[in-house]
Enzyme design. Structure first.
Site, PDB file in Angstrom:
ATOM      1  CG  HIS A 206      53.534  19.094 -22.142  1.00 14.76           C
ATOM      2  ND1 HIS A 206      54.683  18.826 -22.322  1.00 14.76           N
ATOM      3  CD2 HIS A 206      52.732  18.915 -23.041  1.00 14.76           C
ATOM      4  CE1 HIS A 206      55.004  18.406 -23.691  1.00 14.76           C
ATOM      5  NE2 HIS A 206      53.464  18.824 -24.118  1.00 14.76           N
ATOM      6  CD  GLU A 236      56.740  11.581 -28.105  1.00 12.71           C
ATOM      7  OE1 GLU A 236      56.249  12.640 -27.184  1.00 12.71           O
ATOM      8  OE2 GLU A 236      56.154  11.750 -28.954  1.00 12.71           O
ATOM      9  CG  HIS A 270      54.973   8.986 -25.649  1.00 10.65           C
ATOM     10  ND1 HIS A 270      54.560   8.453 -27.020  1.00 10.65           N
ATOM     11  CD2 HIS A 270      54.555  10.376 -25.609  1.00 10.65           C
ATOM     12  CE1 HIS A 270      53.779   9.679 -27.506  1.00 10.65           C
ATOM     13  NE2 HIS A 270      53.717  10.633 -26.696  1.00 10.65           N
ATOM     14  CG  ASP A 321      50.574  11.207 -29.395  1.00 11.69           C
ATOM     15  OD1 ASP A 321      50.058  12.402 -29.027  1.00 11.69           O
ATOM     16  OD2 ASP A 321      51.629  10.927 -29.267  1.00 11.69           O
TER      17      ASP A 321
HETATM   18 ZN   LIG Z   1      51.018  13.622 -26.563  1.00 14.40          ZN
END
Ligand SMILES: [Zn+2]
Length: 447
Positions: A206, A236, A270, A321
């Site tokens: 993740h 991100e 990202h 996304d």
């Molecule tokens: Zn995502």
């Protein structure tokens, strides 16, 4: 089954728009491509510009429920995340099947023929597994099939709520306890789809927030064992970088590199706040980088160094996304236009490079390297875009790609053939009114 389509114009390798192209389809594959021929008898005519299938390389299907409800007021990524968790709490496999089917139908209408679903909502309320512990993942696979998309189901390992923090609140539905138990569940999902050509079971870390580095090798091993894609959210947010450096004396990219998680099978999603070393590590390992500009601007994330990453060796791909919009033409042009705003200069990305990111590069990063290109033997994906709409009128053969990338929207896609199956005709999805499907699926979920 044999069907022949005749395209007014088609984008053919090595990146040229060619007129009067007959494309013969045999089953799920392209049999033959003949440029410069009159329409063969019985051929279906495809107006405008026909492209290979677009690949949506980063999707969280359930975020579609947030559209329009989280775009007002002040806040940042972290306050948006609270709203997102509230929606996650309301989902079960049946609701998820309905929502994902409708969301993927919206994607098909936008010319998307393959999606990477970054899937972490694994378990029921309180973290209790469903009778089938992969019921949620199976709902996503079924949704993609109904909507006519190939899917790379990225089974996501999500173990901690932040570096060193236990999962809390709705996050307990994401966790499997440790990476070994995650792998046992994901292995069962992969076994269930062994041999399926339209489904790739891949893996995701993740983020460095959610998987302790000493457990990452389990996720990496899974991806290699199943020759599947391996994705991760990377840098991100600045806060994520700061916490990572504080804990590990390394950036998120360095942590992934140190634990074997970078390479040609990998995608860094990202890649917004990177150091020069990060760019060199991603590029040097030929890891893909997935830019999601409509989400990154919606969440006030920032602008990643897409062109520098490509030049360093990282193929760039695109993703919708958070589903703030589902329109890969908008994602593509935003990569160039955002870089213009940051640098004060134009012309970082020729339109053909952006189209390559949206098609062949993206398809390959999902484990479908034989897609994204109109050549014999490739997946039979044909996406046709109107060149006579108010947005695209005036396009010529020479300007068609730039017109589509810089001015078309998903609404200009009028026909989609996905894996040989016609899923969109005259702008209508094969399942019927996709707007109605979305309204029905969203009604019980609106945050
Ligand atoms: Zn995502």
């Amino acid at each position: 089954m044999h069907v022949t389509y005749w395209c007014e114009m088609a984008w053919l390798p090595p990146g040229e728009v060619v007129e009067s192209v007959a494309v013969a389809i045999e089953g799920s594959r392209i049999g033959d491509v003949r440029p410069g021929v009159p329409p063969p008898p019985g051929a279906e005519r495809l107006a405008g510009l026909t492209l290979p299938g677009l690949a949506n390389c980063h999707s969280h299907a359930f975020h579609r429920a947030l559209r329009g409800h989280t775009q007002t007021g002040r806040g940042d990524f972290w306050s948006w995340r609270e709203r997102m968790y509230a929606v996650a709490e309301t989902l079960d496999p049946d609701r998820y099947l309905a929502l994902a089917t409708a969301t993927y139908a919206e994607m098909a209408l936008a010319g998307i023929t393959a999606v990477a679903e970054f899937h972490y909502l694994h378990h029921g309320p309180g973290g209790t597994p469903y009778a089938d512990p992969n019921a949620m993942g199976e709902a996503l696979v079924e949704a993609a099939r109904r909507a006519g998309l190939r899917i790379a189901l990225l089974d996501t390992c999500y173990l901690t709520g932040g570096i060193g923090d236990a999962l809390a609140g709705p996050q307990v539905r994401f966790g499997d306890g440790d990476a070994e138990r995650w792998a046992a569940r994901a292995d069962a999902l992969a076994r269930a789809h062994e041999g399926a050509r339209d489904v790739e079971i891949g893996a995701a870390i993740h983020s460095v927030r959610a998987v302790p580095p000493e457990q990452m090798h389990v996720v990496v091993d899974f991806a290699h064992r199943h020759t599947g894609p391996l994705h991760a959210h990377v840098s991100e947010q600045r806060a994520e970088n700061e916490a990572c450096v504080e804990a590990y004396a390394a950036t998120p990219v360095q942590v992934l590199h140190d634990h074997g998680a970078l390479g040609p099978r990998s995608t860094a999603v990202h890649a917004t706040h990177l150091s020069d070393v990060d760019v060199a590590l991603l590029g040097g390992s030929t890891s893909h980088v997935c830019m999601c500009p409509t989400t990154e601007r919606d969440l006030a994330d920032g602008v990643g160094p897409a062109r520098r990453l490509l030049d360093a060796g990282s193929p760039v791909t695109l993703g919708s996304d958070s589903q703030a919009v589902i329109d890969l033409f908008e994602e593509a042009r935003a990569v160039e236009l955002d870089e213009r705003l940051v640098t004060g200069e134009r012309g970082h990305w020729p339109a053909a490079d952006l189209l390559h990111a949206a098609t062949a590069a993206g398809q390959a990063s999902l484990g479908f390297p034989d897609a994204g290109c109109l050549v014999p033997g490739a997946w039979a994906d044909l996406v046709s875009v109107r060149l006579d709409s108010v947005r695209t009128a005036g396009a010529t053969r020479a300007s068609a790609v730039a017109s589509v990338i810089f001015a078309a929207t998903a609404a200009d896609v009028h026909s989609v053939v996905s894996g040989g199956r016609r899923v969109v005709t005259d702008g209508r999805h094969v399942l019927g009114d996709a707007g109605a499907l979305l309204r029905e699926a969203l009604a019980p979920l609106i945050p």
